[in-house]
Design a protein around this motif. Structure first.
Motif, short mmCIF file in Angstrom:
data_model
loop_
_atom_site.label_atom_id
_atom_site.label_comp_id
_atom_site.label_asym_id
_atom_site.label_seq_id
_atom_site.Cartn_x
_atom_site.Cartn_y
_atom_site.Cartn_z
N PHE A 8 12.49 -2.99 7.24
CA PHE A 8 12.18 -2.01 6.20
C PHE A 8 13.27 -1.98 5.13
O PHE A 8 14.39 -2.43 5.32
CB PHE A 8 11.99 -0.62 6.80
N LYS A 9 12.87 -1.41 3.98
CA LYS A 9 13.82 -1.11 2.90
C LYS A 9 13.76 0.39 2.63
O LYS A 9 12.80 1.06 3.02
CB LYS A 9 13.50 -1.90 1.63
N ALA B 251 0.85 -1.19 0.00
CA ALA B 251 0.00 0.00 0.00
C ALA B 251 0.88 1.24 0.00
O ALA B 251 1.77 1.39 0.85
CB ALA B 251 -0.91 0.01 1.22
N ASP B 252 0.66 2.13 -0.95
CA ASP B 252 1.43 3.36 -1.09
C ASP B 252 0.68 4.49 -0.40
O ASP B 252 -0.39 4.91 -0.86
CB ASP B 252 1.63 3.67 -2.58
N ILE B 253 1.24 4.97 0.72
CA ILE B 253 0.54 5.92 1.58
C ILE B 253 1.33 7.21 1.71
O ILE B 253 2.55 7.18 1.94
CB ILE B 253 0.33 5.34 3.00
N HIS B 254 0.65 8.33 1.59
CA HIS B 254 1.27 9.62 1.87
C HIS B 254 0.30 10.49 2.67
O HIS B 254 -0.91 10.46 2.44
CB HIS B 254 1.64 10.34 0.57
N PHE B 255 0.83 11.22 3.63
CA PHE B 255 0.12 12.28 4.37
C PHE B 255 -0.91 11.80 5.39
O PHE B 255 -1.31 12.57 6.25
CB PHE B 255 -0.58 13.25 3.39
N ASN B 256 -1.33 10.55 5.32
CA ASN B 256 -2.46 10.14 6.16
C ASN B 256 -2.16 8.82 6.85
O ASN B 256 -2.27 7.74 6.25
CB ASN B 256 -3.72 10.02 5.30
N ALA B 257 -1.80 8.88 8.12
CA ALA B 257 -1.45 7.67 8.87
C ALA B 257 -2.65 6.74 9.03
O ALA B 257 -2.49 5.52 9.08
CB ALA B 257 -0.90 8.05 10.25
N ARG C 245 8.42 0.29 3.49
CA ARG C 245 9.41 1.00 2.68
C ARG C 245 9.39 2.44 3.10
O ARG C 245 8.33 3.07 3.17
CB ARG C 245 9.11 0.89 1.19
N ILE C 246 10.57 2.97 3.39
CA ILE C 246 10.72 4.38 3.72
C ILE C 246 11.69 5.00 2.72
O ILE C 246 12.20 4.32 1.83
CB ILE C 246 11.23 4.58 5.16
N GLY C 247 11.94 6.28 2.86
CA GLY C 247 12.93 6.89 1.99
C GLY C 247 12.52 8.25 1.49
O GLY C 247 11.41 8.73 1.73
N ALA D 77 2.97 -5.09 2.83
CA ALA D 77 3.87 -4.03 3.28
C ALA D 77 3.20 -2.68 3.04
O ALA D 77 2.23 -2.60 2.28
CB ALA D 77 5.21 -4.08 2.54
N VAL D 78 3.73 -1.65 3.68
CA VAL D 78 3.27 -0.29 3.41
C VAL D 78 4.45 0.57 3.05
O VAL D 78 5.56 0.39 3.56
CB VAL D 78 2.51 0.33 4.61
N ARG D 79 4.21 1.49 2.11
CA ARG D 79 5.23 2.47 1.75
C ARG D 79 4.78 3.80 2.34
O ARG D 79 3.71 4.32 1.99
CB ARG D 79 5.35 2.57 0.23
N ILE D 80 5.58 4.34 3.27
CA ILE D 80 5.27 5.64 3.84
C ILE D 80 6.52 6.52 3.77
O ILE D 80 7.64 6.03 3.64
CB ILE D 80 4.79 5.56 5.30
N ASN D 81 6.30 7.80 3.85
CA ASN D 81 7.37 8.76 4.03
C ASN D 81 7.19 9.31 5.43
O ASN D 81 6.27 10.11 5.68
CB ASN D 81 7.28 9.88 2.99
N PRO D 82 8.02 8.86 6.39
CA PRO D 82 7.82 9.32 7.77
C PRO D 82 7.83 10.82 7.92
O PRO D 82 7.27 11.35 8.89
CB PRO D 82 9.01 8.68 8.50
N GLY D 83 8.41 11.53 6.95
CA GLY D 83 8.45 12.98 7.05
C GLY D 83 7.16 13.68 6.70
O GLY D 83 6.98 14.85 7.03
N ASN D 84 6.23 12.97 6.04
CA ASN D 84 4.97 13.65 5.68
C ASN D 84 3.74 12.91 6.20
O ASN D 84 2.63 13.19 5.76
CB ASN D 84 4.88 13.86 4.16
N ILE D 85 3.94 12.00 7.14
CA ILE D 85 2.82 11.18 7.59
C ILE D 85 2.14 11.77 8.83
O ILE D 85 1.13 11.25 9.30
CB ILE D 85 3.29 9.73 7.87
N GLY D 86 2.69 12.89 9.36
CA GLY D 86 2.01 13.54 10.48
C GLY D 86 2.83 13.64 11.75
O GLY D 86 2.28 13.96 12.81
N GLY D 87 4.13 13.39 11.69
CA GLY D 87 4.98 13.53 12.86
C GLY D 87 5.34 12.19 13.49
O GLY D 87 4.76 11.15 13.17
#
Length: 377
Positions: free
Chosen positions: A168-169, A77-83, A125-127, A96-106
């Motif tokens: 994670f990768k 699942a490709d997720i951005h901005f919404n945890a 997956r992060i990055g 698995a989930v793909r998130i960007n920890p920098g834009n998921i809400g802190g």
């Protein structure tokens, strides 16, 4: 330097010495389950091993449970901005989930997602991406974008390690190929985790395939990278096809035949481009791994065909069929391709035996001249 850590994505091993894994991403609206699962099926047939689905809305997250159940591939699942969407995706059973920890809400939101992933026993997956670096790294990015990408990724790694999560990768994708290559090389020297390679927003099939082959191929040739997606502005099946050609050209994976064809030039007596196009199309029906050479003249024909399992070298009226380094027969040009595939089929039915190769001692032109004395079939 290969990653020392291995993760599991729906039964597919990534990193730690596992074969490099081919990924792609669906282009459908994820909440359209029928269209999404049809595209996943097409990707699986093309050789995709893990598939990612965009989850921008609640209806997409709600559709994942059915998609996961119907998919022949592990679904990310490709997720951005919404945890909360990430939590719903995990609840739906994604691999698995793909998130960007920098834009998921802190950090607190990241912890919620990590805790859910831990409980479900799934990877993440992060990055960083060159188009979405955090504000505090923008000044660094203006000086050195590769360094900024790595800095952003390492901040995310540190956060997940503090949460005692290491399943994670990591990706540090950029549109600029030299930046992408340098960022991954820098990151590979700093972390043991699996790396997801990619030239982001690479472009249309022609330009995008070239950028991806240069960027991804350079890193894979150095032993860097454990999984990748070729990002093209095209049907995702094309992404998978290009991905496999990259792996096959480097000798990292096998899937179906490899065709060798000489470039067109003034020595071409037969229209080698036309021959190659027909042979390449017919080879798509074969899942077995073998090499076929298509040559247009006497200069390189015997030598190149000698390195392949089978080969043809054309002439004006007759052509030559090679098998495992030896001239097999001389046949009329109009049936040359049919005879090639007849011999390939016979060889496959016999179990694909490969005789010991003898180094060709004679010059190619002399070998072709001697072959021309063979009676026409």
């Amino acid at each position: 330097m290969a990653s020392g850590v291995q993760i599991d994505v729906g039964g597919v091993a990534i990193g730690g010495g596992a074969p490099v894994v081919v990924q792609s991403m669906t282009l459908t609206k994820t909440h359209d389950v029928e269209a999404t699962t049809a595209q996943i099926a097409a990707l699986a047939s093309a050789g995709c091993e893990v598939v990612r689905c965009a989850v921008p809305k609640i209806e997409d997250a709600e559709a994942l449970k059915r998609i996961v159940r119907l998919s022949p591939l592990p679904v990310i699942a490709d997720i951005h901005f919404n945890a909360s969407l990430a939590l719903k995706a995990i609840e739906a059973g994604v691999a698995a989930v793909r998130i960007n920890p920098g834009n998921i809400g802190g950090p607190d939101k990241v912890k919620l997602v990590v805790d859910a992933a831990k409980k479900a026993g799934i990877a993440m997956r992060i990055g960083a991406n060159s188009g979405s670096l955090p504000a505090h790294l923008q000044e660094l990015a203006r000086r050195d974008q590769a360094e900024a990408l790595v800095a952003a990724a390492l901040e995310e790694v540190e956060l997940l390690e503090k949460l005692d999560y290491r399943d994670f990768k990591i990706s540090v994708k950029a549109t600029h190929v030299p930046t992408m290559i340098r960022a991954y090389r820098m990151l590979a020297a700093k972390v043991p985790y699996p790396l997801h390679l990619g030239v982001t927003e690479a472009g249309t099939p022609f330009a995008g395939a070239i950028k991806s082959a240069v960027g991804i191929g350079s890193l894979l040739a150095d032993g860097i990278g454990d999984t990748f997606r070729v990002s093209l502005t095209a049907d995702p099946v094309r992404e998978v096809e290009v991905a496999w050609e990259i792996l096959k050209s480097l000798g990292l994976r096998e899937r179906g035949p490899v065709m060798i064809a000489c470039p067109s030039c003034g020595r071409d007596n037969v229209g080698v481009e036309n021959l190659a196009v027909v042979v390449e199309e017919r080879l798509k029906a074969y899942p077995q791994a073998f090499e076929v050479a298509v040559m247009g003249c006497a200069v390189n024909g015997p030598g190149e065909a000698g390195d392949a399992d089978f080969g043809i070298a054309g002439g004006r009226d007759v052509g030559f069929l090679y098998a495992h380094g030896r001239v097999l027969k001389k046949v009329s040009s109009d049936i040359l391709i049919d005879e090639l595939f007849h011999e390939i089929d016979r060889w496959i039915e016999a179990g694909m035996p490969r005789p010991k190769r003898l180094r060709m001692a004679k010059p190619a032109a002399l070998a072709m001249a001697e072959a021309s004395l063979i009676p026409l079939d």
